[in-house]
Scaffold this active site. Structure first.
Site, PDB file in Angstrom:
ATOM      1  N   ARG A  14      41.352  -8.877  35.887  1.00 40.76           N
ATOM      2  CA  ARG A  14      40.059  -9.483  35.527  1.00 40.76           C
ATOM      3  C   ARG A  14      39.209  -9.693  36.784  1.00 40.76           C
ATOM      4  O   ARG A  14      39.648  -9.392  37.900  1.00 40.76           O
ATOM      5  CB  ARG A  14      40.295 -10.819  34.822  1.00 40.76           C
ATOM      6  CG  ARG A  14      40.959 -11.831  35.729  1.00 40.76           C
ATOM      7  CD  ARG A  14      41.134 -13.170  35.045  1.00 40.76           C
ATOM      8  NE  ARG A  14      41.334 -14.196  36.055  1.00 40.76           N
ATOM      9  CZ  ARG A  14      42.207 -15.179  35.945  1.00 40.76           C
ATOM     10  NH1 ARG A  14      42.947 -15.281  34.855  1.00 40.76           N
ATOM     11  NH2 ARG A  14      42.319 -16.076  36.901  1.00 40.76           N
ATOM     12  N   VAL A  62      52.442 -10.078  44.108  1.00 40.05           N
ATOM     13  CA  VAL A  62      52.229  -9.541  45.463  1.00 40.05           C
ATOM     14  C   VAL A  62      52.970 -10.328  46.547  1.00 40.05           C
ATOM     15  O   VAL A  62      53.140  -9.827  47.652  1.00 40.05           O
ATOM     16  CB  VAL A  62      50.726  -9.441  45.827  1.00 40.05           C
ATOM     17  CG1 VAL A  62      50.004  -8.452  44.926  1.00 40.05           C
ATOM     18  CG2 VAL A  62      50.055 -10.805  45.810  1.00 40.05           C
ATOM     19  N   TYR A 152      43.055 -22.639  51.187  1.00 37.18           N
ATOM     20  CA  TYR A 152      42.337 -21.390  50.863  1.00 37.18           C
ATOM     21  C   TYR A 152      41.495 -20.911  52.049  1.00 37.18           C
ATOM     22  O   TYR A 152      41.493 -19.724  52.377  1.00 37.18           O
ATOM     23  CB  TYR A 152      41.467 -21.666  49.645  1.00 37.18           C
ATOM     24  CG  TYR A 152      40.716 -20.495  49.059  1.00 37.18           C
ATOM     25  CD1 TYR A 152      41.346 -19.596  48.195  1.00 37.18           C
ATOM     26  CD2 TYR A 152      39.359 -20.307  49.326  1.00 37.18           C
ATOM     27  CE1 TYR A 152      40.633 -18.538  47.623  1.00 37.18           C
ATOM     28  CE2 TYR A 152      38.642 -19.261  48.760  1.00 37.18           C
ATOM     29  CZ  TYR A 152      39.289 -18.382  47.909  1.00 37.18           C
ATOM     30  OH  TYR A 152      38.588 -17.342  47.344  1.00 37.18           O
ATOM     31  N   ALA A 155      43.741 -19.424  54.652  1.00 38.52           N
ATOM     32  CA  ALA A 155      44.227 -18.091  54.251  1.00 38.52           C
ATOM     33  C   ALA A 155      43.115 -17.050  54.388  1.00 38.52           C
ATOM     34  O   ALA A 155      43.353 -15.938  54.894  1.00 38.52           O
ATOM     35  CB  ALA A 155      44.730 -18.139  52.805  1.00 38.52           C
ATOM     36  N   LYS A 156      41.895 -17.404  53.982  1.00 32.64           N
ATOM     37  CA  LYS A 156      40.797 -16.435  54.026  1.00 32.64           C
ATOM     38  C   LYS A 156      40.367 -16.138  55.459  1.00 32.64           C
ATOM     39  O   LYS A 156      39.919 -15.022  55.764  1.00 32.64           O
ATOM     40  CB  LYS A 156      39.615 -16.934  53.188  1.00 32.64           C
ATOM     41  CG  LYS A 156      39.898 -16.953  51.686  1.00 32.64           C
ATOM     42  CD  LYS A 156      40.445 -15.633  51.180  1.00 32.64           C
ATOM     43  CE  LYS A 156      40.290 -15.444  49.690  1.00 32.64           C
ATOM     44  NZ  LYS A 156      40.947 -14.201  49.217  1.00 32.64           N
TER      45      LYS A 156
HETATM   46  P1  NAP Z   1      40.312 -14.326  39.345  1.00 32.64           P
HETATM   47  O1  NAP Z   1      39.306 -14.063  38.269  1.00 32.64           O
HETATM   48  O2  NAP Z   1      41.062 -15.601  39.326  1.00 32.64           O
HETATM   49  O3  NAP Z   1      41.319 -13.070  39.387  1.00 32.64           O
HETATM   50  C1  NAP Z   1      42.378 -13.044  40.284  1.00 32.64           C
HETATM   51  C2  NAP Z   1      43.456 -12.171  39.722  1.00 32.64           C
HETATM   52  O4  NAP Z   1      44.550 -12.164  40.671  1.00 32.64           O
HETATM   53  C3  NAP Z   1      44.019 -12.682  38.397  1.00 32.64           C
HETATM   54  O5  NAP Z   1      44.100 -11.624  37.456  1.00 32.64           O
HETATM   55  C4  NAP Z   1      45.385 -13.205  38.796  1.00 32.64           C
HETATM   56  O6  NAP Z   1      46.378 -13.096  37.780  1.00 32.64           O
HETATM   57  C5  NAP Z   1      45.756 -12.281  39.947  1.00 32.64           C
HETATM   58  N1  NAP Z   1      46.847 -12.826  40.740  1.00 32.64           N
HETATM   59  C6  NAP Z   1      47.042 -14.112  41.118  1.00 32.64           C
HETATM   60  N2  NAP Z   1      48.189 -14.240  41.792  1.00 32.64           N
HETATM   61  C7  NAP Z   1      48.749 -13.015  41.847  1.00 32.64           C
HETATM   62  C8  NAP Z   1      49.941 -12.517  42.411  1.00 32.64           C
HETATM   63  N3  NAP Z   1      50.802 -13.310  43.066  1.00 32.64           N
HETATM   64  N4  NAP Z   1      50.236 -11.198  42.272  1.00 32.64           N
HETATM   65  C9  NAP Z   1      49.391 -10.382  41.603  1.00 32.64           C
HETATM   66  N5  NAP Z   1      48.223 -10.798  41.057  1.00 32.64           N
HETATM   67  C10 NAP Z   1      47.912 -12.099  41.170  1.00 32.64           C
HETATM   68  O7  NAP Z   1      39.629 -14.261  40.795  1.00 32.64           O
HETATM   69  P2  NAP Z   1      38.290 -13.535  41.338  1.00 32.64           P
HETATM   70  O8  NAP Z   1      37.219 -14.543  41.340  1.00 32.64           O
HETATM   71  O9  NAP Z   1      38.101 -12.228  40.679  1.00 32.64           O
HETATM   72  O10 NAP Z   1      38.713 -13.341  42.877  1.00 32.64           O
HETATM   73  C11 NAP Z   1      39.258 -12.134  43.396  1.00 32.64           C
HETATM   74  C12 NAP Z   1      39.428 -12.275  44.906  1.00 32.64           C
HETATM   75  O11 NAP Z   1      38.160 -12.581  45.503  1.00 32.64           O
HETATM   76  C13 NAP Z   1      40.368 -13.406  45.308  1.00 32.64           C
HETATM   77  O12 NAP Z   1      41.092 -13.029  46.470  1.00 32.64           O
HETATM   78  C14 NAP Z   1      39.417 -14.535  45.638  1.00 32.64           C
HETATM   79  O13 NAP Z   1      40.010 -15.469  46.514  1.00 32.64           O
HETATM   80  C15 NAP Z   1      38.263 -13.772  46.251  1.00 32.64           C
HETATM   81  N6  NAP Z   1      36.985 -14.488  46.224  1.00 32.64           N
HETATM   82  C16 NAP Z   1      36.404 -14.880  45.036  1.00 32.64           C
HETATM   83  C17 NAP Z   1      35.189 -15.551  45.058  1.00 32.64           C
HETATM   84  C18 NAP Z   1      34.495 -16.002  43.796  1.00 32.64           C
HETATM   85  O14 NAP Z   1      33.454 -16.681  43.906  1.00 32.64           O
HETATM   86  N7  NAP Z   1      34.971 -15.677  42.602  1.00 32.64           N
HETATM   87  C19 NAP Z   1      34.564 -15.824  46.280  1.00 32.64           C
HETATM   88  C20 NAP Z   1      35.176 -15.427  47.460  1.00 32.64           C
HETATM   89  C21 NAP Z   1      36.386 -14.749  47.413  1.00 32.64           C
HETATM   90  P3  NAP Z   1      46.680 -14.330  36.783  1.00 32.64           P
HETATM   91  O15 NAP Z   1      45.484 -14.439  35.925  1.00 32.64           O
HETATM   92  O16 NAP Z   1      47.905 -13.894  36.033  1.00 32.64           O
HETATM   93  O17 NAP Z   1      46.888 -15.534  37.645  1.00 32.64           O
END
Ligand code: NAP
Length: 252
Positions: A14, A62, A152, A155-156
């Site tokens: 997603r 992962v 977080y 880590a980032k």
């Molecule tokens: P998200 O909607 O929460 O999607 C993250 C996905 O990663 C989920 O499908 C989740 O699976 C999966 N995941 C979590 N732990 C995992 C593991 N150990 N092994 C494999 N898959 C795993 O997040 P997003 O907003 O799309 O974010 C994607 C990336 O962008 C992340 O690294 C996030 O930190 C970064 N980011 C996001 C934003 C933002 O505003 N959204 C901003 C800056 C950076 P489950 O659903 O099963 O947990």
């Protein structure tokens, strides 16, 4: 369209990962859609296949070395050697420092840092053999410091150092490594934050947009478009960089 490669996108069930997997498939690559649970990858795989692309659902945590090694080997066997890797899987366990538990800290480090390390270590040998590779790590504007996110943001920020070191070590093999640091992107992750702080999703997005120079929040496709460039043939001289994709110069 450039050459067709095999790409792995983690956390691709997603959000940003799903949009990225779809975009890379449109770019002509075979895409391994990897997430914790193989069945949760079905929607992304179906969307790619419907659009005429080629995708494989892969379940793996992962942060688990054995699961990662097995997943990368299976991908290499079924789709071919992976030469594009997007380390996108992520979780948040936000809390002010005095309330943050060891589990909150370890979980976040495990998925973002250990997870990106394990995935990259497993995939790089295929890239080295191919003398071509593209690695993109998902950092965040939170790397600059963000209240309630000591785990977080650490880590980032760590991923930025990891990215620079990968670019130094792997450049001689035709491999680039870059990081994207998104600002506010509308996904389940930011929706969950709105819920946690007790603000409606609409108000939360409007509040964020007002602080962003381009006056809108980001969409997963904004990140997918940037990944598309950083994984293309044309980006071969861009390496070790952190690109803030946040509608402005930095924080938001
Ligand atoms: P998200 O909607 O929460 O999607 C993250 C996905 O990663 C989920 O499908 C989740 O699976 C999966 N995941 C979590 N732990 C995992 C593991 N150990 N092994 C494999 N898959 C795993 O997040 P997003 O907003 O799309 O974010 C994607 C990336 O962008 C992340 O690294 C996030 O930190 C970064 N980011 C996001 C934003 C933002 O505003 N959204 C901003 C800056 C950076 P489950 O659903 O099963 O947990």
């Amino acid at each position: 369209m450039g050459e067709s490669r095999v790409a792995i996108v983690t956390g691709a069930a997603r959000g940003i990962g799903a949009a990225t997997a779809q975009r890379l498939a449109k770019d002509g690559h075979a895409v391994a859609v990897l997430d914790l649970d193989e069945s949760s990858c079905a929607d992304t795989v179906t969307r790619i296949t419907k659009d005429g692309g080629h995708a494989l659902a892969v379940g793996a945590d992962v942060s688990d070395a054995d699961a990662v090694n097995a997943a990368v080997e299976r991908i290499a066997e079924v789709l071919g050697p992976p030469t594009i890797l997007v380390n996108n899987a992520g979780v948040t366990r936000d809390n002010l420092l005095f309330r943050m538990t060891e589990a909150d800290w370890d979980t976040v480090m495990g998925v973002h840092l250990r997870g990106s390390f394990l995935m990259t270590r497993a995939a790089q040998k295929h890239m080295v053999a191919a003398k071509w590779g593209r690695i993109v790590n998902l950092s965040s504007t939170s790397a600059l410091g963000n209240r309630g996110q000591a785990n977080y943001s650490t880590a980032k920020a760590g991923l930025q150092g990891f990215t620079r070191t990968l670019s130094v070590e792997l450049g001689q093999f035709g491999i680039t490594a870059n990081a994207i640091a998104p600002g506010f992107i509308a996904t389940e992750m930011t929706r969950a934050t709105a819920e946690r702080v007790g603000v409606s999703w609409e108000d939360f997005q409007q509040g964020a947009a007002a602080q962003i120079p381009v006056r809108r929040v980001g969409q997963p496709e904004d990140i997918a478009n940037t990944v598309s460039f950083l994984t293309s043939e044309e980006s071969g001289f861009v390496s070790g960089q952190v690109i803030y994709v946040s509608g402005g110069p930095g924080r938001r």
